[in-house]
Design an enzyme around this catalytic site. Structure first.
Site, mmCIF file in Angstrom:
data_model
loop_
_atom_site.group_PDB
_atom_site.id
_atom_site.type_symbol
_atom_site.label_atom_id
_atom_site.label_comp_id
_atom_site.label_asym_id
_atom_site.label_seq_id
_atom_site.Cartn_x
_atom_site.Cartn_y
_atom_site.Cartn_z
ATOM 1 N N ASP A 78 0.763 -1.109 0.098
ATOM 2 C CA ASP A 78 0.075 0.059 -0.080
ATOM 3 C C ASP A 78 0.994 1.418 0.048
ATOM 4 O O ASP A 78 1.980 1.252 0.615
ATOM 5 C CB ASP A 78 -0.802 -0.104 1.240
ATOM 6 C CG ASP A 78 -1.981 0.961 1.231
ATOM 7 O OD1 ASP A 78 -2.458 1.360 0.077
ATOM 8 O OD2 ASP A 78 -2.383 1.256 2.526
ATOM 9 N N HIS A 79 0.580 2.358 -0.677
ATOM 10 C CA HIS A 79 1.252 3.434 -0.665
ATOM 11 C C HIS A 79 2.619 3.557 -0.795
ATOM 12 O O HIS A 79 3.282 4.232 0.323
ATOM 13 C CB HIS A 79 0.448 4.472 0.481
ATOM 14 C CG HIS A 79 -0.682 4.854 0.257
ATOM 15 N ND1 HIS A 79 -0.992 5.660 -0.265
ATOM 16 C CD2 HIS A 79 -1.971 4.500 1.121
ATOM 17 C CE1 HIS A 79 -2.268 6.190 -0.306
ATOM 18 N NE2 HIS A 79 -2.926 5.426 0.771
ATOM 19 N N HIS A 174 -7.780 9.406 5.052
ATOM 20 C CA HIS A 174 -7.333 8.549 5.961
ATOM 21 C C HIS A 174 -7.395 8.956 7.289
ATOM 22 O O HIS A 174 -7.663 10.042 7.632
ATOM 23 C CB HIS A 174 -5.678 8.173 5.777
ATOM 24 C CG HIS A 174 -5.293 7.758 4.393
ATOM 25 N ND1 HIS A 174 -4.568 8.519 3.454
ATOM 26 C CD2 HIS A 174 -5.705 6.782 3.475
ATOM 27 C CE1 HIS A 174 -4.432 7.719 2.087
ATOM 28 N NE2 HIS A 174 -5.204 6.486 2.411
ATOM 29 N N GLY A 175 -7.715 7.915 7.901
ATOM 30 C CA GLY A 175 -7.867 8.274 9.605
ATOM 31 C C GLY A 175 -9.597 8.467 9.787
ATOM 32 O O GLY A 175 -10.186 8.266 9.090
ATOM 33 N N HIS A 203 -9.799 4.828 -0.999
ATOM 34 C CA HIS A 203 -9.186 4.777 0.258
ATOM 35 C C HIS A 203 -9.823 5.442 1.362
ATOM 36 O O HIS A 203 -10.731 5.913 0.934
ATOM 37 C CB HIS A 203 -7.699 5.471 0.020
ATOM 38 C CG HIS A 203 -6.802 4.820 -0.851
ATOM 39 N ND1 HIS A 203 -5.729 4.441 -0.284
ATOM 40 C CD2 HIS A 203 -6.764 4.281 -2.098
ATOM 41 C CE1 HIS A 203 -4.938 3.945 -1.336
ATOM 42 N NE2 HIS A 203 -5.554 3.712 -2.417
ATOM 43 N N GLY A 204 -9.339 5.172 2.677
ATOM 44 C CA GLY A 204 -9.919 5.912 3.624
ATOM 45 C C GLY A 204 -11.310 5.295 3.977
ATOM 46 O O GLY A 204 -12.353 5.913 4.398
ATOM 47 N N ASN A 225 -10.274 0.301 0.735
ATOM 48 C CA ASN A 225 -9.178 0.179 1.633
ATOM 49 C C ASN A 225 -9.787 0.457 2.970
ATOM 50 O O ASN A 225 -10.074 1.518 3.372
ATOM 51 C CB ASN A 225 -7.993 1.250 1.358
ATOM 52 C CG ASN A 225 -7.237 0.750 0.042
ATOM 53 O OD1 ASN A 225 -7.532 -0.344 -0.597
ATOM 54 N ND2 ASN A 225 -6.135 1.306 -0.062
ATOM 55 N N THR A 228 -7.428 2.072 9.703
ATOM 56 C CA THR A 228 -7.584 2.582 10.972
ATOM 57 C C THR A 228 -8.594 1.704 11.699
ATOM 58 O O THR A 228 -8.177 1.604 13.116
ATOM 59 C CB THR A 228 -7.654 3.989 10.958
ATOM 60 O OG1 THR A 228 -7.408 4.854 10.061
ATOM 61 C CG2 THR A 228 -8.002 4.797 12.395
HETATM 62 P P1 13P Z 1 -8.358 4.172 6.648
HETATM 63 O O1 13P Z 1 -6.965 3.915 7.737
HETATM 64 O O2 13P Z 1 -8.818 5.481 6.852
HETATM 65 O O3 13P Z 1 -9.361 3.045 6.646
HETATM 66 O O4 13P Z 1 -7.784 4.255 5.062
HETATM 67 C C1 13P Z 1 -6.923 3.045 4.756
HETATM 68 C C2 13P Z 1 -6.368 3.269 3.258
HETATM 69 O O5 13P Z 1 -7.038 4.062 2.691
HETATM 70 C C3 13P Z 1 -5.197 2.506 3.151
HETATM 71 O O6 13P Z 1 -4.596 2.910 2.150
#
Ligand code: 13P
Length: 280
Positions: A78-79, A174-175, A203-204, A225, A228
């Site tokens: 990832d990323h 994210h988060g 994502h997020g 994805n 968190t």
């Molecule tokens: P979250 O942690 O917000 O669920 O996002 C995870 C993510 O997008 C990882 O690439």
């Protein structure tokens, strides 16, 4: 290529859940829930968790789970902002990788993604890239603000990079979200119209309401994805067990407690991923 599964998902109105993991117990808890629903699942390692597991170990663990479960279990980086690390993962047998050049110049993002895509495709590895900036923090990638994906650039980006899937910035972050996330469905529709054959990634996932996740899947999102919430569930499981057993305790009961907490969180998202029965 097993990762063609993402394109099957696109054709079939379901999404594949991709979960950030740091431990074997998270992998087991998530694979158990995916198997109950007969959904393929992606185990994601960030750059630091890939190193934490050991890059070849993570690839092998996913392969072992893929054999042990009746559903596909796919490994994904990832990323990744470091091309050398991404190539190490490809070499070690990851099924899928993400190169994240979204914070740099557009032209650099195109060039580096394309170079990496050429290597990935020779090895049968799927490659995801990102256009626009997703707010929040994920490993080394941090941004206070989002910059939505510009729909005018997506066709050029997909064509020139030859990527397999595109991560979009459409109000996701994210988060934990501070308020209710405002997913820009009109923007998603515009992106979709400009690149109808490309798998799109949201994502997020943590904190996006189930109905919004389902709506985005019906509009073409094929991978969601979640990170968190899985980490928070792990810690909840640990704390709950230790609160009841401050002095004594059994290793397996402790592991069961955290796996149950993770399983519940993962299940909440997985229950949104299959939209085949939806009317709209
Ligand atoms: P979250 O942690 O917000 O669920 O996002 C995870 C993510 O997008 C990882 O690439």
């Amino acid at each position: 290529m097993r990762t063609n599964i993402l394109l099957d998902a696109k054709a079939g109105r379901f999404a594949i859940g991709a979960f950030n993991v740091n431990t074997y117990d998270e992998m087991i808890a998530i694979a158990d829930e995916a198997e109950k629903r007969q959904l393929p699942v992606i185990m994601m390692a960030s750059m630091s968790s890939a190193k934490f597991f050991g890059i070849p170990t993570f690839a092998k663990l996913c392969r072992v789970l893929d054999e042990a479960y009746s559903i596909p279990v796919i490994s994904h980086l990832d990323h990744c902002t470091r091309p050398e690390l991404l190539l190490d993962c490809v070499e070690a047998g990851f099924d899928s990788v993400m190169y994240d050049g979204s914070h740099g110049l557009y032209e650099d993002n195109v060039q580096v993604t394309r170079r990496l895509a050429d290597v990935c495709h020779k090895k049968g590895v799927f490659i995801e890239a990102e256009l626009g900036v997703i707010a929040g923090e994920e490993g080394p990638v941090k941004s206070k603000f989002s910059e939505f994906t510009n729909p005018d650039y997506v066709a050029d980006f997909v064509k020139r990079t030859t990527l397999d899937s595109l991560a979009v910035s459409i109000g996701n972050a994210h988060g934990f979200y501070k308020g209710k996330p405002e997913i820009q469905f009109d923007l998603l529709a515009e992106i979709r119209a400009n690149i109808p054959d490309t798998a799109l990634v949201l994502h997020g996932g943590t904190g996006i309401p189930g109905e919004d996740i389902r709506r985005s899947i019906r509009m073409g999102i094929t991978k969601v994805n979640v990170g968190t919430e899985i980490r928070a569930a792990y810690m909840r499981g640990v704390k709950d067990y230790v609160a009841v057993h401050p002095q004594d305790g059994d290793v397996r009961e402790y592991v069961v407690s955290l796996r149950e907490a993770i399983g519940k969180s993962a299940a909440k998202y997985m229950d949104c991923f299959d939209c085949r029965g939806d009317q709209k």
